[in-house]
Design an enzyme around this catalytic site. Structure first.
Site, mmCIF file in Angstrom:
data_model
loop_
_atom_site.group_PDB
_atom_site.id
_atom_site.type_symbol
_atom_site.label_atom_id
_atom_site.label_comp_id
_atom_site.label_asym_id
_atom_site.label_seq_id
_atom_site.Cartn_x
_atom_site.Cartn_y
_atom_site.Cartn_z
ATOM 1 N N GLY A 42 0.594 -1.300 0.135
ATOM 2 C CA GLY A 42 0.379 -0.020 -0.130
ATOM 3 C C GLY A 42 0.900 1.092 -0.306
ATOM 4 N N GLU A 100 4.003 3.943 6.031
ATOM 5 C CA GLU A 100 3.027 3.317 5.960
ATOM 6 C C GLU A 100 1.407 4.525 4.802
ATOM 7 O OE1 GLU A 100 1.170 1.240 5.689
ATOM 8 O OE2 GLU A 100 1.357 -0.306 7.653
ATOM 9 N N ASP A 101 1.336 3.407 4.346
ATOM 10 C CA ASP A 101 -0.209 4.682 3.232
ATOM 11 C C ASP A 101 -0.900 5.022 4.643
ATOM 12 O OD1 ASP A 101 -1.215 1.429 4.056
ATOM 13 O OD2 ASP A 101 -1.725 1.241 1.934
ATOM 14 N N ASP A 104 -4.427 1.366 10.621
ATOM 15 C CA ASP A 104 -5.923 1.100 10.624
ATOM 16 C C ASP A 104 -5.777 0.629 12.596
ATOM 17 O OD1 ASP A 104 -8.430 0.569 10.390
ATOM 18 O OD2 ASP A 104 -8.368 -0.774 9.273
ATOM 19 N N THR A 105 -5.758 -0.561 12.241
ATOM 20 C CA THR A 105 -6.166 -1.181 13.678
ATOM 21 C C THR A 105 -4.689 -1.162 14.390
ATOM 22 O OG1 THR A 105 -4.583 -3.251 12.951
ATOM 23 C CG2 THR A 105 -7.465 -3.057 13.170
ATOM 24 N N THR A 108 -0.144 -3.756 11.930
ATOM 25 C CA THR A 108 1.120 -4.464 10.652
ATOM 26 C C THR A 108 2.019 -3.400 11.459
ATOM 27 O OG1 THR A 108 -0.179 -4.901 9.084
ATOM 28 C CG2 THR A 108 1.501 -3.976 8.617
ATOM 29 N N ARG A 167 -5.299 0.628 -6.733
ATOM 30 C CA ARG A 167 -3.528 1.022 -6.477
ATOM 31 C C ARG A 167 -3.085 2.516 -7.785
ATOM 32 N NH1 ARG A 167 -2.242 -2.023 -2.949
ATOM 33 N NH2 ARG A 167 -2.316 -4.028 -2.652
HETATM 34 P P1 IMP Z 1 -3.286 -2.347 9.940
HETATM 35 O O1 IMP Z 1 -2.928 -3.572 10.174
HETATM 36 O O2 IMP Z 1 -5.198 -2.350 10.418
HETATM 37 O O3 IMP Z 1 -3.265 -0.971 10.969
HETATM 38 O O4 IMP Z 1 -3.930 -1.954 8.729
HETATM 39 C C1 IMP Z 1 -2.871 -1.860 7.557
HETATM 40 C C2 IMP Z 1 -2.787 -1.733 6.596
HETATM 41 O O5 IMP Z 1 -4.257 -2.573 6.253
HETATM 42 C C3 IMP Z 1 -2.586 -0.980 6.126
HETATM 43 O O6 IMP Z 1 -1.386 -0.999 5.471
HETATM 44 C C4 IMP Z 1 -3.015 -1.333 4.792
HETATM 45 O O7 IMP Z 1 -2.651 -1.594 3.430
HETATM 46 C C5 IMP Z 1 -4.503 -1.798 4.852
HETATM 47 N N1 IMP Z 1 -5.286 -0.904 5.050
HETATM 48 C C6 IMP Z 1 -5.980 -0.513 6.321
HETATM 49 N N2 IMP Z 1 -6.928 0.750 5.930
HETATM 50 C C7 IMP Z 1 -7.121 0.086 4.557
HETATM 51 C C8 IMP Z 1 -7.801 0.956 3.643
HETATM 52 O O8 IMP Z 1 -9.028 1.973 4.763
HETATM 53 N N3 IMP Z 1 -7.842 0.797 2.280
HETATM 54 C C9 IMP Z 1 -7.154 0.102 1.910
HETATM 55 N N4 IMP Z 1 -6.195 -0.731 2.058
HETATM 56 C C10 IMP Z 1 -6.513 -0.655 4.328
HETATM 57 MG MG MG Z 2 -0.494 -0.516 4.223
#
Ligand code: IMP
Ligand code: MG
Length: 214
Positions: A42, A100-101, A104-105, A108, A167
């Site tokens: 991402g 990072e793009d 969210d949680t 990652t 993308r």
């Molecule tokens: P996390 O581990 O939940 O913080 O999410 C991390 C990864 O999930 C990000 O680096 C994104 O690649 C993907 N992600 C989270 N939310 C979105 C979204 O709204 N659109 C696209 N990718 C997302």
């Molecule tokens: Mg990402």
């Protein structure tokens, strides 16, 4: 050609965020090796724009994280995520900036930071274009460079995908029509909301009227 859905973060706004973050990075890292560590896939577009906006020399490397999906828990007890790709260059004695793009949680980024803690680095910080704090599960994450916060909506474009599509879109967009109501707080009135959605989306006026009814 009209792009799908509605633009949430336009190209101009993204450019301004990238520029602002790059200026701060140039000021914060006067010397020593700085590695931009992109989280695949991402972050690729953000990383390429950021690297070009930063004036000081940088090195580039990548990692990727595999989130454990339903059905994979048995083989990976107690794990939420696994490192799927490690950096290819030695990072020891470097400043590392995780790019990072979107956070969210936070799972990652936590996984990446846990790995980086095992190395001898000068410093580790995180830069993310987008921050979606509503769904954060990992407490206490420090995100030093954040472009902007977004509401709890699924976004695509500017590197981010839905099932590998979208993308290459140059801006950050929302596809899901049901989620548009979340964007109301970006405008002052229902009329503003309608004209904004109409202008920035492929929706017909009738559809926008329907959204307004929510
Ligand atoms: P996390 O581990 O939940 O913080 O999410 C991390 C990864 O999930 C990000 O680096 C994104 O690649 C993907 N992600 C989270 N939310 C979105 C979204 O709204 N659109 C696209 N990718 C997302
Ligand atoms: Mg990402």
């Amino acid at each position: 050609m009209k792009q799908p859905g509605m633009s949430l973060v336009t190209e101009d706004v993204i450019r301004a965020h990238v520029q602002e973050i790059a200026v701060r990075i140039d000021a914060d890292y006067p010397d020593d090796t700085l590695v931009l560590l992109g989280v695949l896939k991402g972050s690729w577009m953000f990383l390429t724009d950021l690297a070009r906006a930063i004036k000081r020399p940088v090195r580039i490397d990548f990692m990727s994280v595999h989130r454990i999906r339903r059905g994979e828990e048995l083989a990976n007890p107690g794990q939420e995520a696994l490192i799927a790709k490690y950096p290819e260059s030695p990072l020891d004695n470097s400043h590392v900036l995780v790019v990072e793009d979107i956070v969210d949680t936070g799972v990652t980024v936590r996984q990446i930071l846990a790995y980086l803690e095992t190395l001898q680095l000068r410093s580790v910080q995180v830069a993310t274009l987008l921050d979606k704090p509503a769904r954060r599960m990992v407490q206490g994450l420090t995100l030093k460079y954040v472009g902007c916060q977004i509401p709890d909506v699924y976004v695509v474009g500017y590197g981010m995908d839905f099932k590998e599509d979208y993308r290459s879109l140059p801006d950050v967009r929302i596809l899901d029509r049901c989620r548009y109501k979340h964007c109301v707080f970006y405008t002052d009135s229902a009329e503003d909301f309608c004209s904004e959605v109409c202008e920035r989306s492929d929706f017909s006026t009738q559809e926008v009227e329907l959204i307004k009814e929510f």
